[in-house]
Design a protein around this motif. Structure first.
Motif, mmCIF file in Angstrom:
data_model
loop_
_atom_site.group_PDB
_atom_site.id
_atom_site.type_symbol
_atom_site.label_atom_id
_atom_site.label_comp_id
_atom_site.label_asym_id
_atom_site.label_seq_id
_atom_site.Cartn_x
_atom_site.Cartn_y
_atom_site.Cartn_z
ATOM 1 N N ALA A 145 16.457 -66.593 -73.125
ATOM 2 C CA ALA A 145 17.581 -67.108 -73.622
ATOM 3 C C ALA A 145 17.439 -68.661 -73.132
ATOM 4 C CB ALA A 145 18.794 -66.594 -72.913
ATOM 5 N N LEU A 146 17.357 -69.149 -71.816
ATOM 6 C CA LEU A 146 17.148 -70.371 -71.455
ATOM 7 C C LEU A 146 16.179 -71.234 -72.132
ATOM 8 C CD1 LEU A 146 17.824 -70.083 -67.487
ATOM 9 C CD2 LEU A 146 19.185 -70.973 -69.243
ATOM 10 N N THR A 147 15.127 -70.576 -72.514
ATOM 11 C CA THR A 147 13.918 -71.151 -73.134
ATOM 12 C C THR A 147 14.469 -71.643 -74.503
ATOM 13 O OG1 THR A 147 12.290 -70.195 -71.682
ATOM 14 C CG2 THR A 147 11.506 -71.144 -73.825
ATOM 15 N N LEU A 148 15.094 -70.711 -75.172
ATOM 16 C CA LEU A 148 15.479 -70.951 -76.447
ATOM 17 C C LEU A 148 16.657 -71.797 -76.465
ATOM 18 C CD1 LEU A 148 15.488 -67.263 -77.617
ATOM 19 C CD2 LEU A 148 13.602 -68.959 -78.590
ATOM 20 N N CYS A 149 17.471 -72.003 -75.516
ATOM 21 C CA CYS A 149 18.364 -73.154 -75.686
ATOM 22 C C CYS A 149 17.971 -74.358 -75.370
ATOM 23 C CB CYS A 149 19.476 -72.758 -74.549
ATOM 24 S SG CYS A 149 20.397 -71.124 -75.052
ATOM 25 N N ARG A 150 16.930 -74.533 -74.650
ATOM 26 C CA ARG A 150 16.411 -75.935 -74.390
ATOM 27 C C ARG A 150 15.409 -76.396 -75.580
ATOM 28 N NH1 ARG A 150 19.891 -76.870 -70.718
ATOM 29 N NH2 ARG A 150 19.902 -75.773 -68.743
ATOM 30 N N MET A 151 15.094 -75.417 -76.276
ATOM 31 C CA MET A 151 14.007 -76.011 -77.437
ATOM 32 C C MET A 151 14.692 -76.890 -78.203
ATOM 33 S SD MET A 151 11.985 -72.403 -78.150
ATOM 34 C CE MET A 151 10.896 -73.226 -79.587
ATOM 35 N N PRO A 152 13.905 -77.854 -78.609
ATOM 36 C CA PRO A 152 14.573 -79.002 -79.568
ATOM 37 C C PRO A 152 14.556 -78.280 -80.980
ATOM 38 C CG PRO A 152 12.014 -79.553 -78.922
ATOM 39 C CD PRO A 152 12.590 -78.302 -78.088
ATOM 40 N N GLY A 153 15.721 -78.228 -81.362
ATOM 41 C CA GLY A 153 15.993 -78.014 -82.821
ATOM 42 C C GLY A 153 15.827 -79.078 -83.853
ATOM 43 N N LYS A 154 16.129 -78.596 -85.068
ATOM 44 C CA LYS A 154 15.878 -79.399 -86.143
ATOM 45 C C LYS A 154 17.091 -80.153 -86.359
ATOM 46 C CE LYS A 154 14.587 -78.897 -91.075
ATOM 47 N NZ LYS A 154 14.465 -78.055 -92.287
ATOM 48 N N GLY A 155 16.788 -81.730 -86.268
ATOM 49 C CA GLY A 155 17.797 -82.502 -86.608
ATOM 50 C C GLY A 155 18.423 -83.223 -85.134
ATOM 51 N N HIS A 156 17.973 -82.668 -84.282
ATOM 52 C CA HIS A 156 18.614 -83.310 -82.899
ATOM 53 C C HIS A 156 17.516 -83.345 -81.790
ATOM 54 C CE1 HIS A 156 19.310 -79.117 -81.197
ATOM 55 N NE2 HIS A 156 19.865 -78.834 -82.568
ATOM 56 N N SER A 157 17.831 -83.856 -80.936
ATOM 57 C CA SER A 157 16.765 -84.120 -79.775
ATOM 58 C C SER A 157 16.446 -83.081 -78.740
ATOM 59 C CB SER A 157 17.235 -85.404 -78.889
ATOM 60 O OG SER A 157 18.591 -85.154 -78.248
ATOM 61 N N GLY A 158 17.640 -81.951 -78.634
ATOM 62 C CA GLY A 158 17.179 -80.930 -77.851
ATOM 63 C C GLY A 158 18.543 -80.142 -77.254
ATOM 64 N N GLY A 159 18.261 -78.956 -77.174
ATOM 65 C CA GLY A 159 19.487 -78.083 -76.594
ATOM 66 C C GLY A 159 20.369 -77.762 -77.482
ATOM 67 N N ILE A 160 21.531 -77.225 -77.107
ATOM 68 C CA ILE A 160 22.846 -76.488 -78.039
ATOM 69 C C ILE A 160 23.720 -77.889 -77.908
ATOM 70 C CG2 ILE A 160 24.600 -75.000 -78.168
ATOM 71 C CD1 ILE A 160 22.670 -73.079 -77.060
#
Length: 97
Positions: A76-91
């Motif tokens: 869960a922590l790894t998935l929350c810290r992964m950069p997402g599409k369109g922003h620099s990272g995290g939720i």
């Protein structure tokens, strides 16, 4: 209403049968199956003939819980810290936009 879009109308009794009677029947079948399994196998020599006699494996349930919590929290922590599409990272929280 479960029966609202069908081409064959069965009446209001069908809705009550599906919502209340069938789950009650399934839960009772499952419950009696589990009780008979416990009564016949665990209390009379182990599940399917296997009985844990030794105390050396008594830590195993706690170990499984700890491993499961560690892996699921880490994932869960790894998935929350992964950069997402369109922003620099995290939720992104709604106030951080």
């Amino acid at each position: 209403m479960i029966n609202a879009t069908s081409s064959l109308k069965l009446g209001a009794w069908f809705d009550y049968l599906i919502k209340y009677v069938m789950p009650l029947i399934l839960i009772s079948i499952l419950g009696f199956g589990v009780l008979s399994e416990l009564r016949e196998n665990i209390f009379k020599g182990g599940l399917y003939g296997f009985k844990l006699v030794s105390e050396q494996w008594s830590f195993l349930p706690l170990l499984c819980l700890i491993v499961w919590l560690t892996i699921s929290t880490g994932a869960a922590l790894t998935l929350c810290r992964m950069p997402g599409k369109g922003h620099s990272g995290g939720i992104k929280l709604s106030a951080e936009r």
